[in-house]
Motif scaffolding. Structure first.
Motif, PDB file in Angstrom:
ATOM      1  N   GLU A  79       1.002  -1.548  -0.199  1.00 58.83           N
ATOM      2  CA  GLU A  79       0.270   0.124   0.182  1.00 58.83           C
ATOM      3  C   GLU A  79       0.577   1.028   0.224  1.00 58.83           C
ATOM      4  OE1 GLU A  79      -2.711   2.097   2.999  1.00 58.83           O
ATOM      5  OE2 GLU A  79      -2.615  -0.132   3.226  1.00 58.83           O
ATOM      6  N   ILE A  80       2.492   1.257   1.165  1.00 58.25           N
ATOM      7  CA  ILE A  80       2.839   2.104   1.149  1.00 58.25           C
ATOM      8  C   ILE A  80       3.776   3.096  -0.793  1.00 58.25           C
ATOM      9  CG2 ILE A  80       4.880   3.225   2.203  1.00 58.25           C
ATOM     10  CD1 ILE A  80       3.825   1.546   4.401  1.00 58.25           C
ATOM     11  N   PHE A  81       4.235   1.489  -0.401  1.00 56.99           N
ATOM     12  CA  PHE A  81       4.931   1.597  -2.130  1.00 56.99           C
ATOM     13  C   PHE A  81       3.765   2.083  -3.217  1.00 56.99           C
ATOM     14  CE2 PHE A  81       5.348  -1.038  -6.158  1.00 56.99           C
ATOM     15  CZ  PHE A  81       6.859  -0.064  -6.693  1.00 56.99           C
ATOM     16  N   THR A  82       2.554   1.523  -3.483  1.00 59.17           N
ATOM     17  CA  THR A  82       1.869   1.531  -4.397  1.00 59.17           C
ATOM     18  C   THR A  82       1.441   3.323  -4.425  1.00 59.17           C
ATOM     19  OG1 THR A  82       1.100  -0.456  -4.178  1.00 59.17           O
ATOM     20  CG2 THR A  82       0.180   1.570  -5.414  1.00 59.17           C
ATOM     21  N   LYS A  83       1.209   3.984  -3.323  1.00 62.56           N
ATOM     22  CA  LYS A  83       0.935   5.567  -3.229  1.00 62.56           C
ATOM     23  C   LYS A  83       2.253   6.220  -3.308  1.00 62.56           C
ATOM     24  CE  LYS A  83      -0.518   8.557   0.263  1.00 62.56           C
ATOM     25  NZ  LYS A  83       0.281   9.890   0.715  1.00 62.56           N
ATOM     26  N   GLN A  84       3.438   6.033  -3.037  1.00 60.45           N
ATOM     27  CA  GLN A  84       4.724   6.547  -3.754  1.00 60.45           C
ATOM     28  C   GLN A  84       4.964   6.342  -5.059  1.00 60.45           C
ATOM     29  OE1 GLN A  84       6.590   8.351  -1.581  1.00 60.45           O
ATOM     30  NE2 GLN A  84       5.304   7.735  -0.237  1.00 60.45           N
ATOM     31  N   VAL A  85       4.839   5.632  -6.036  1.00 62.48           N
ATOM     32  CA  VAL A  85       4.722   4.895  -6.807  1.00 62.48           C
ATOM     33  C   VAL A  85       4.261   6.540  -7.819  1.00 62.48           C
ATOM     34  CG1 VAL A  85       4.621   3.700  -9.390  1.00 62.48           C
ATOM     35  CG2 VAL A  85       5.519   2.923  -6.722  1.00 62.48           C
ATOM     36  N   LYS A  86       2.711   5.782  -7.395  1.00 63.47           N
ATOM     37  CA  LYS A  86       1.443   6.892  -8.105  1.00 63.47           C
ATOM     38  C   LYS A  86       2.007   8.742  -7.702  1.00 63.47           C
ATOM     39  CE  LYS A  86      -3.521   6.434  -7.433  1.00 63.47           C
ATOM     40  NZ  LYS A  86      -5.077   5.593  -6.823  1.00 63.47           N
ATOM     41  N   GLU A  87       1.929   9.257  -6.583  1.00 64.22           N
ATOM     42  CA  GLU A  87       2.291  10.912  -6.466  1.00 64.22           C
ATOM     43  C   GLU A  87       3.835  10.454  -7.290  1.00 64.22           C
ATOM     44  OE1 GLU A  87       3.393  10.795  -2.451  1.00 64.22           O
ATOM     45  OE2 GLU A  87       1.877  10.766  -2.159  1.00 64.22           O
ATOM     46  N   LYS A  88       4.223  10.081  -7.461  1.00 65.19           N
ATOM     47  CA  LYS A  88       6.336  10.026  -8.723  1.00 65.19           C
ATOM     48  C   LYS A  88       6.171   9.615  -9.711  1.00 65.19           C
ATOM     49  CE  LYS A  88       9.654   9.456  -4.397  1.00 65.19           C
ATOM     50  NZ  LYS A  88       8.989  10.547  -3.696  1.00 65.19           N
ATOM     51  N   TYR A  89       5.115   9.206 -10.225  1.00 65.99           N
ATOM     52  CA  TYR A  89       5.590   8.694 -11.623  1.00 65.99           C
ATOM     53  C   TYR A  89       3.597   8.216 -12.203  1.00 65.99           C
ATOM     54  CZ  TYR A  89       9.849   7.249 -10.003  1.00 65.99           C
ATOM     55  OH  TYR A  89      10.986   6.944  -9.608  1.00 65.99           O
TER      56      TYR A  89
END
Length: 201
Positions: free
Chosen positions: A51-61
């Motif tokens: 969940e954290i990983f996906t949130k970070q990827v969503k914000e950056k990419y």
């Protein structure tokens, strides 16, 4: 250290610790036992980490899940006996044709191939039965917006298509023409009745 090591040289945790990590980091202060404890921690909390990983990827990419790709693979373990009822390592159809116990992993990717989320299944789970469960447990909400699920012929089943259509989504799932009945073959090879649609480009 584990993530970078996995990218550079995928191998056992022990070989990672004695060969790869010293190459990556000249100074590190954790033991092999601590490394294994870290892996156990990740395993127990993987849903939160994803969940954290996906949130970070969503914000950056920026993730675009209007087309969601799904596939299933398996991992084998260098052990002889499968787990008891509470574990997931079990004898199943290994993609590497090994006799060792395996686990199944179903992975969702967005339209650019960026990983979104995954689910783990017991090793004897049939590939096509993973899609429905993965959709229900996924952090992607398949019931609130139109999506296209793309998968290979391992996911082709009446129940998977029913699940996708019930959620009012579309799908592209390949099917073997060679193994199909005559009506399906005739339909697929018939040049009549097709409409060509082009976008503005």
């Amino acid at each position: 250290s584990l993530v970078y090591s996995r990218c550079i040289k995928p191998c056992s945790k022990y070989k990672t610790f004695i060969e790869v990590i010293p190459y990556l980091e000249k100074e590190y202060s954790f033991s092999y036992d601590q490394l294994l404890a870290g892996v156990t921690y990740f395993g127990k909390n993987y849903e939160r980490i994803v969940e954290i990983f996906t949130k970070q990827v969503k914000e950056k990419y920026t993730l675009n899940t209007s087309a969601s790709y799904f596939d299933c693979t398996n991992f084998y373990f260098e052990i002889d006996k499968e787990d008891e009822e509470d574990g997931i390592r079990d004898n199943g159809v290994s993609k590497e044709h090994r006799p060792n116990p395996i686990i199944q992993m179903g992975l969702f990717m967005d339209e650019l191939g960026l990983p979104i989320t995954y689910e783990l299944f017991r090793g004897n789970t049939n590939d096509c039965s993973t899609l429905s469960t993965a959709m229900d447990k996924s952090i992607i909400d398949f019931t609130t917006s139109k999506k296209i699920v793309v998968a290979d012929k391992g996911m082709m089943s009446y129940y998977n298509i029913l699940k996708i259509r019930k959620d009012q989504n579309g799908y592209v799932i390949s099917q073997s023409i060679r193994k199909s009945d005559k009506d399906t073959v005739d339909f697929a090879l018939n040049n009549e009745g097709w409409k060509e649609t082009k976008d503005k480009d």
